[in-house]
Design a protein around this motif. Structure first.
Motif, short mmCIF file in Angstrom:
data_model
loop_
_atom_site.label_atom_id
_atom_site.label_comp_id
_atom_site.label_asym_id
_atom_site.label_seq_id
_atom_site.Cartn_x
_atom_site.Cartn_y
_atom_site.Cartn_z
N VAL A 28 0.82 -1.22 0.00
CA VAL A 28 0.00 0.00 0.00
C VAL A 28 0.85 1.26 0.00
CG1 VAL A 28 -1.74 1.31 1.29
CG2 VAL A 28 -1.92 -1.18 1.12
N LYS A 29 1.94 1.25 0.74
CA LYS A 29 2.79 2.43 0.86
C LYS A 29 3.31 2.88 -0.50
CE LYS A 29 6.62 4.20 3.67
NZ LYS A 29 7.64 3.85 4.70
N ASP A 30 3.54 1.94 -1.39
CA ASP A 30 4.07 2.26 -2.71
C ASP A 30 2.98 2.44 -3.76
OD1 ASP A 30 6.58 1.89 -1.59
OD2 ASP A 30 6.66 -0.23 -2.16
N SER A 31 1.77 1.92 -3.47
CA SER A 31 0.73 1.88 -4.51
C SER A 31 -0.65 2.15 -3.93
CB SER A 31 0.76 0.51 -5.21
OG SER A 31 2.06 0.08 -5.47
N GLU A 32 -0.90 3.36 -3.48
CA GLU A 32 -2.20 3.70 -2.91
C GLU A 32 -3.31 3.57 -3.96
OE1 GLU A 32 -4.69 4.34 0.08
OE2 GLU A 32 -2.51 4.43 0.38
N ASP A 33 -3.02 3.95 -5.19
CA ASP A 33 -4.02 3.83 -6.25
C ASP A 33 -4.36 2.36 -6.52
OD1 ASP A 33 -4.07 6.55 -6.53
OD2 ASP A 33 -2.73 6.61 -8.26
N LEU A 34 -3.37 1.51 -6.37
CA LEU A 34 -3.58 0.08 -6.59
C LEU A 34 -4.50 -0.50 -5.53
CD1 LEU A 34 -2.84 -2.27 -8.42
CD2 LEU A 34 -0.81 -2.65 -7.01
N LYS A 35 -4.39 0.00 -4.31
CA LYS A 35 -5.29 -0.43 -3.24
C LYS A 35 -6.73 -0.07 -3.60
CE LYS A 35 -6.57 0.44 1.57
NZ LYS A 35 -6.26 1.16 2.83
N HIS A 36 -6.93 1.12 -4.12
CA HIS A 36 -8.27 1.55 -4.53
C HIS A 36 -8.81 0.63 -5.63
CE1 HIS A 36 -11.12 3.92 -7.02
NE2 HIS A 36 -11.56 4.33 -5.83
N ASP A 37 -7.95 0.27 -6.57
CA ASP A 37 -8.37 -0.64 -7.64
C ASP A 37 -8.75 -2.00 -7.08
OD1 ASP A 37 -7.97 1.31 -9.53
OD2 ASP A 37 -6.00 0.57 -10.16
N LEU A 38 -8.03 -2.45 -6.08
CA LEU A 38 -8.33 -3.74 -5.44
C LEU A 38 -9.71 -3.70 -4.78
CD1 LEU A 38 -7.52 -6.58 -4.43
CD2 LEU A 38 -6.42 -5.46 -2.47
N LEU A 39 -9.97 -2.63 -4.03
CA LEU A 39 -11.23 -2.52 -3.31
C LEU A 39 -12.42 -2.31 -4.24
CD1 LEU A 39 -10.10 -0.33 -0.26
CD2 LEU A 39 -10.71 -2.76 -0.25
N THR A 40 -12.17 -1.88 -5.45
CA THR A 40 -13.25 -1.69 -6.41
C THR A 40 -13.33 -2.83 -7.43
OG1 THR A 40 -11.78 -0.25 -7.72
CG2 THR A 40 -13.31 0.82 -6.21
N GLY A 41 -12.65 -3.93 -7.12
CA GLY A 41 -12.76 -5.13 -7.95
C GLY A 41 -12.07 -5.07 -9.29
N LYS A 42 -10.97 -4.31 -9.39
CA LYS A 42 -10.28 -4.17 -10.67
C LYS A 42 -8.96 -4.94 -10.72
CE LYS A 42 -12.17 0.48 -11.39
NZ LYS A 42 -11.84 1.92 -11.56
N VAL A 43 -8.50 -5.45 -9.58
CA VAL A 43 -7.21 -6.14 -9.53
C VAL A 43 -7.40 -7.64 -9.73
CG1 VAL A 43 -5.26 -6.74 -8.06
CG2 VAL A 43 -6.11 -4.40 -8.11
N ASN A 44 -6.61 -8.20 -10.64
CA ASN A 44 -6.63 -9.64 -10.94
C ASN A 44 -8.00 -10.13 -11.40
OD1 ASN A 44 -3.98 -9.59 -10.24
ND2 ASN A 44 -4.16 -10.86 -8.41
N MET A 45 -8.74 -9.24 -12.04
CA MET A 45 -10.02 -9.61 -12.63
C MET A 45 -9.87 -9.66 -14.15
SD MET A 45 -12.20 -10.18 -10.20
CE MET A 45 -13.77 -10.12 -11.05
N PHE A 46 -10.13 -10.81 -14.73
CA PHE A 46 -10.06 -10.96 -16.18
C PHE A 46 -11.35 -10.46 -16.82
CE2 PHE A 46 -11.37 -13.56 -19.84
CZ PHE A 46 -10.39 -13.20 -20.74
N ARG A 47 -11.22 -9.58 -17.80
CA ARG A 47 -12.38 -9.10 -18.55
C ARG A 47 -12.07 -9.20 -20.04
NH1 ARG A 47 -12.33 -6.04 -13.95
NH2 ARG A 47 -14.32 -5.86 -12.84
N CYS A 48 -12.81 -10.03 -20.71
CA CYS A 48 -12.57 -10.26 -22.13
C CYS A 48 -12.99 -9.04 -22.95
CB CYS A 48 -13.34 -11.49 -22.60
SG CYS A 48 -13.12 -11.85 -24.35
N PRO A 49 -12.08 -8.48 -23.75
CA PRO A 49 -12.41 -7.31 -24.57
C PRO A 49 -13.35 -7.66 -25.73
CG PRO A 49 -10.23 -8.10 -25.10
CD PRO A 49 -10.68 -8.90 -23.91
#
Length: 202
Positions: A28-49
């Motif tokens: 989290v200390k290095d990637s606050e934006d990444l934490k937000h993406d995790l909490l909003t279901g955007k991290v490690n979620m596959f979405r077929c284009p």
């Protein structure tokens, strides 16, 4: 340090290949934006284009929040026996590597469910005790004992001294609302003072 890698993934629905960024570690200390993406279901979620199919990537991940003294090891799994084996493996490797000695005073958690991972993060973000919260969740489910075993209770949020819990009914979901997980949430409100009293007893 937050770590990721690129993977080429074949969509199980339409067979379209696409590149996906998979995160193995989030600091989290290095990637606050990444934490937000995790909490909003955007991290490690596959979405077929191509066909818009979406699913969680079955990738283990380590979450580290130095300010909250929190470290969560997440290993996706829904098999009871395998969950126990995964926990034993994580515990053994941590002891052998000496990492546990460096984490004195930390809240160390092991989870196998994505929603449980997010719940733990939210609980600690609200400066609450997750073990005490588990007791309160049992109290919430006990309000309807006939359906308690088929329901899952999750911490939702704490606002204006009120704690909200989200209740998911697995059977009702299977029969009528497979497409809308959030539509089956029932909000159960508990006064924060009740939570404080339970924490003081723990």
């Amino acid at each position: 340090m937050s770590l990721n890698l690129k993977q080429n993934v074949k969509c199980p629905k339409c067979s379209q290949m696409s590149e996906v960024t998979v995160w193995n570690s989030i600091t989290v200390k290095d990637s606050e934006d990444l934490k937000h993406d995790l909490l909003t279901g955007k991290v490690n979620m596959f979405r077929c284009p191509s066909c818009s199919y979406s699913a969680l990537m079955p990738t283990p991940m380590l979450y580290h929040d130095e300010d909250k003294r929190l470290m969560i090891s997440f290993s996706p799994c829904d098999d009871v026996v395998l969950k126990s084996q995964l926990f034993d493996n994580v515990q053994k490797s941590s002891k052998e590597s000496g990492e546990l000695d460096k984490l004195e005073g930390y809240n160390l958690r092991f989870v196998t469910d994505y929603n449980e991972l997010l719940e733990k993060i939210l609980i600690f973000d609200n400066d609450m005790n997750d073990k005490t919260m588990e007791v309160i969740k049992l109290m919430v489910l006990s309000q309807d004992l006939e359906k308690a075993e088929q329901r899952v209770c999750r911490f939702g949020k704490c606002q204006d001294e009120v704690i909200e819990f989200m209740i998911y009914d697995t059977i009702e979901n299977q029969t009528a609302h497979r497409h809308a997980f959030t539509c089956l949430f029932l909000v159960c409100v508990f006064c924060a003072k009740l939570c404080e009293e339970v924490i003081n007893l723990s």
